[in-house]
Motif scaffolding. Structure first.
Motif, mmCIF file in Angstrom:
data_model
loop_
_atom_site.group_PDB
_atom_site.id
_atom_site.type_symbol
_atom_site.label_atom_id
_atom_site.label_comp_id
_atom_site.label_asym_id
_atom_site.label_seq_id
_atom_site.Cartn_x
_atom_site.Cartn_y
_atom_site.Cartn_z
ATOM 1 N N PRO A 122 0.812 -1.221 0.000
ATOM 2 C CA PRO A 122 0.000 0.000 0.000
ATOM 3 C C PRO A 122 0.845 1.271 0.000
ATOM 4 O O PRO A 122 0.444 2.276 -0.594
ATOM 5 C CB PRO A 122 -0.861 -0.113 1.262
ATOM 6 N N ALA A 123 2.005 1.225 0.629
ATOM 7 C CA ALA A 123 2.882 2.405 0.598
ATOM 8 C C ALA A 123 3.368 2.668 -0.822
ATOM 9 O O ALA A 123 3.424 3.820 -1.270
ATOM 10 C CB ALA A 123 4.073 2.207 1.540
ATOM 11 N N PHE A 124 3.695 1.605 -1.545
ATOM 12 C CA PHE A 124 4.125 1.760 -2.928
ATOM 13 C C PHE A 124 2.987 2.301 -3.793
ATOM 14 O O PHE A 124 3.190 3.198 -4.610
ATOM 15 C CB PHE A 124 4.626 0.417 -3.486
ATOM 16 N N GLY A 125 1.794 1.761 -3.615
ATOM 17 C CA GLY A 125 0.646 2.247 -4.375
ATOM 18 C C GLY A 125 0.350 3.710 -4.076
ATOM 19 O O GLY A 125 0.104 4.506 -4.990
ATOM 20 N N PHE A 126 0.376 4.077 -2.795
ATOM 21 C CA PHE A 126 0.139 5.459 -2.390
ATOM 22 C C PHE A 126 1.174 6.382 -3.029
ATOM 23 O O PHE A 126 0.830 7.450 -3.551
ATOM 24 C CB PHE A 126 0.194 5.551 -0.860
ATOM 25 N N ALA A 127 2.428 5.962 -3.028
ATOM 26 C CA ALA A 127 3.493 6.767 -3.630
ATOM 27 C C ALA A 127 3.339 6.855 -5.146
ATOM 28 O O ALA A 127 3.600 7.912 -5.735
ATOM 29 C CB ALA A 127 4.859 6.190 -3.263
ATOM 30 N N CYS A 128 2.909 5.765 -5.790
ATOM 31 C CA CYS A 128 2.651 5.814 -7.239
ATOM 32 C C CYS A 128 1.597 6.868 -7.552
ATOM 33 O O CYS A 128 1.758 7.658 -8.493
ATOM 34 C CB CYS A 128 2.167 4.457 -7.749
ATOM 35 N N GLY A 129 0.532 6.872 -6.783
ATOM 36 C CA GLY A 129 -0.512 7.870 -6.982
ATOM 37 C C GLY A 129 -0.009 9.277 -6.738
ATOM 38 O O GLY A 129 -0.315 10.205 -7.489
ATOM 39 N N GLY A 130 0.795 9.459 -5.693
ATOM 40 C CA GLY A 130 1.344 10.779 -5.386
ATOM 41 C C GLY A 130 2.276 11.300 -6.462
ATOM 42 O O GLY A 130 2.209 12.475 -6.850
ATOM 43 N N VAL A 131 3.146 10.437 -6.948
ATOM 44 C CA VAL A 131 4.070 10.847 -8.016
ATOM 45 C C VAL A 131 3.292 11.167 -9.287
ATOM 46 O O VAL A 131 3.602 12.143 -9.988
ATOM 47 C CB VAL A 131 5.146 9.758 -8.262
ATOM 48 N N MET A 132 2.251 10.386 -9.584
ATOM 49 C CA MET A 132 1.431 10.670 -10.759
ATOM 50 C C MET A 132 0.742 12.023 -10.606
ATOM 51 O O MET A 132 0.616 12.769 -11.583
ATOM 52 C CB MET A 132 0.407 9.557 -10.969
ATOM 53 N N HIS A 133 0.324 12.363 -9.396
ATOM 54 C CA HIS A 133 -0.285 13.667 -9.132
ATOM 55 C C HIS A 133 0.718 14.786 -9.449
ATOM 56 O O HIS A 133 0.369 15.770 -10.101
ATOM 57 C CB HIS A 133 -0.717 13.750 -7.663
ATOM 58 N N LEU A 134 1.949 14.619 -8.993
ATOM 59 C CA LEU A 134 2.974 15.638 -9.257
ATOM 60 C C LEU A 134 3.252 15.769 -10.754
ATOM 61 O O LEU A 134 3.426 16.881 -11.263
ATOM 62 C CB LEU A 134 4.266 15.306 -8.515
ATOM 63 N N LEU A 135 3.298 14.651 -11.451
ATOM 64 C CA LEU A 135 3.527 14.694 -12.894
ATOM 65 C C LEU A 135 2.378 15.396 -13.616
ATOM 66 O O LEU A 135 2.601 16.089 -14.610
ATOM 67 C CB LEU A 135 3.723 13.279 -13.443
ATOM 68 N N ALA A 136 1.156 15.233 -13.108
ATOM 69 C CA ALA A 136 0.006 15.902 -13.717
ATOM 70 C C ALA A 136 0.031 17.404 -13.444
ATOM 71 O O ALA A 136 -0.457 18.189 -14.262
ATOM 72 C CB ALA A 136 -1.292 15.291 -13.198
ATOM 73 N N ASP A 137 0.583 17.813 -12.302
ATOM 74 C CA ASP A 137 0.656 19.237 -11.957
ATOM 75 C C ASP A 137 1.866 19.948 -12.581
ATOM 76 O O ASP A 137 1.883 21.171 -12.660
ATOM 77 C CB ASP A 137 0.733 19.424 -10.436
ATOM 78 N N TRP A 138 2.858 19.217 -12.978
ATOM 79 C CA TRP A 138 4.115 19.777 -13.451
ATOM 80 C C TRP A 138 4.007 20.681 -14.681
ATOM 81 O O TRP A 138 4.683 21.705 -14.760
ATOM 82 C CB TRP A 138 5.082 18.634 -13.699
ATOM 83 N N PRO A 139 3.165 20.401 -15.685
ATOM 84 C CA PRO A 139 3.152 21.232 -16.898
ATOM 85 C C PRO A 139 2.615 22.650 -16.734
ATOM 86 O O PRO A 139 2.856 23.494 -17.578
ATOM 87 C CB PRO A 139 2.249 20.458 -17.862
ATOM 88 N N ASN A 140 1.873 22.935 -15.672
ATOM 89 C CA ASN A 140 1.285 24.273 -15.574
ATOM 90 C C ASN A 140 2.248 25.273 -14.931
ATOM 91 O O ASN A 140 3.227 24.881 -14.303
ATOM 92 C CB ASN A 140 -0.075 24.223 -14.871
ATOM 93 N N PRO A 141 1.975 26.561 -15.080
ATOM 94 C CA PRO A 141 2.917 27.602 -14.649
ATOM 95 C C PRO A 141 3.288 27.602 -13.164
ATOM 96 O O PRO A 141 4.392 27.995 -12.812
ATOM 97 C CB PRO A 141 2.209 28.911 -15.008
ATOM 98 N N LEU A 142 2.390 27.156 -12.279
ATOM 99 C CA LEU A 142 2.715 27.146 -10.856
ATOM 100 C C LEU A 142 3.804 26.133 -10.534
ATOM 101 O O LEU A 142 4.629 26.352 -9.655
ATOM 102 C CB LEU A 142 1.456 26.860 -10.035
#
Length: 174
Positions: free
Chosen positions: A95-115
């Motif tokens: 579950p820690a690995f799954g949680f981290a996969c989701g978190g990293v995917m969240h960061l990758l989704a936020d990365w392209p915008n100006p903030l």
């Protein structure tokens, strides 16, 4: 910031990635560990945003600045790597690995915008589009990554190679 729907859609892709990796490197109970990792990835895909909310107060305001500590890339990648190395050893690693996969995917989704996202020390942005736009590109890219990773872990990459071969043949014809 990607939209809430985009974070949920990319979370499903992160969950597929987590299950594939857990199945390959998990222990004897990889099935149940995969289920835990899948569910944890869904929660992890929105975690950087909901961890910022002061759920204990009536106002439900942010208790820390948006996209600060909860979006810090080093912490999420550290959790991902640490949990990956513990797969098959400790049941909580899945579950820690799954949680981290989701978190990293969240960061990758936020990365392209100006903030941007604070990966190491300061924020970094790809500055490709404004928040909430081009969600389809982010979701498609996450599912493409999920396809390649899952194909590699479940089928030794034979489908990815076939797709690349067909794409190469299609470009040769033109």
């Amino acid at each position: 910031m990607a939209s809430n729907k985009a974070h949920h859609a990319t979370g499903w892709a992160a969950a597929a990635i987590a299950v594939a990796v857990i199945a390959r490197h998990g222990g004897e109970a990889w099935y149940w560990e995969g289920v835990l990792g899948f569910v944890a990835a869904l929660f992890g895909s929105t975690a950087p945003d909901w961890v910022e909310v002061a759920w204990w107060s009536r106002s439900r305001r942010l208790w820390i600045t948006h996209r600060s500590w909860t979006h810090w890339g080093v912490a999420w990648i550290g959790l991902l790597v640490g949990a990956y190395h513990a797969l098959g050893t400790y049941w909580l690693a899945a579950p820690a690995f799954g949680f981290a996969c989701g978190g990293v995917m969240h960061l990758l989704a936020d990365w392209p915008n100006p903030l941007g996202v604070p990966w190491i020390a300061g924020r970094h942005s790809l500055k490709l589009w404004k928040s909430g736009r081009c969600d389809l590109i982010v979701v498609a890219a996450s599912w493409l990554i999920a396809f390649v990773v899952s194909d590699d872990f479940w089928f030794n990459g034979q489908h990815s190679v076939a797709v690349l071969h067909h794409l190469r043949m299609a470009t040769v014809r033109f």
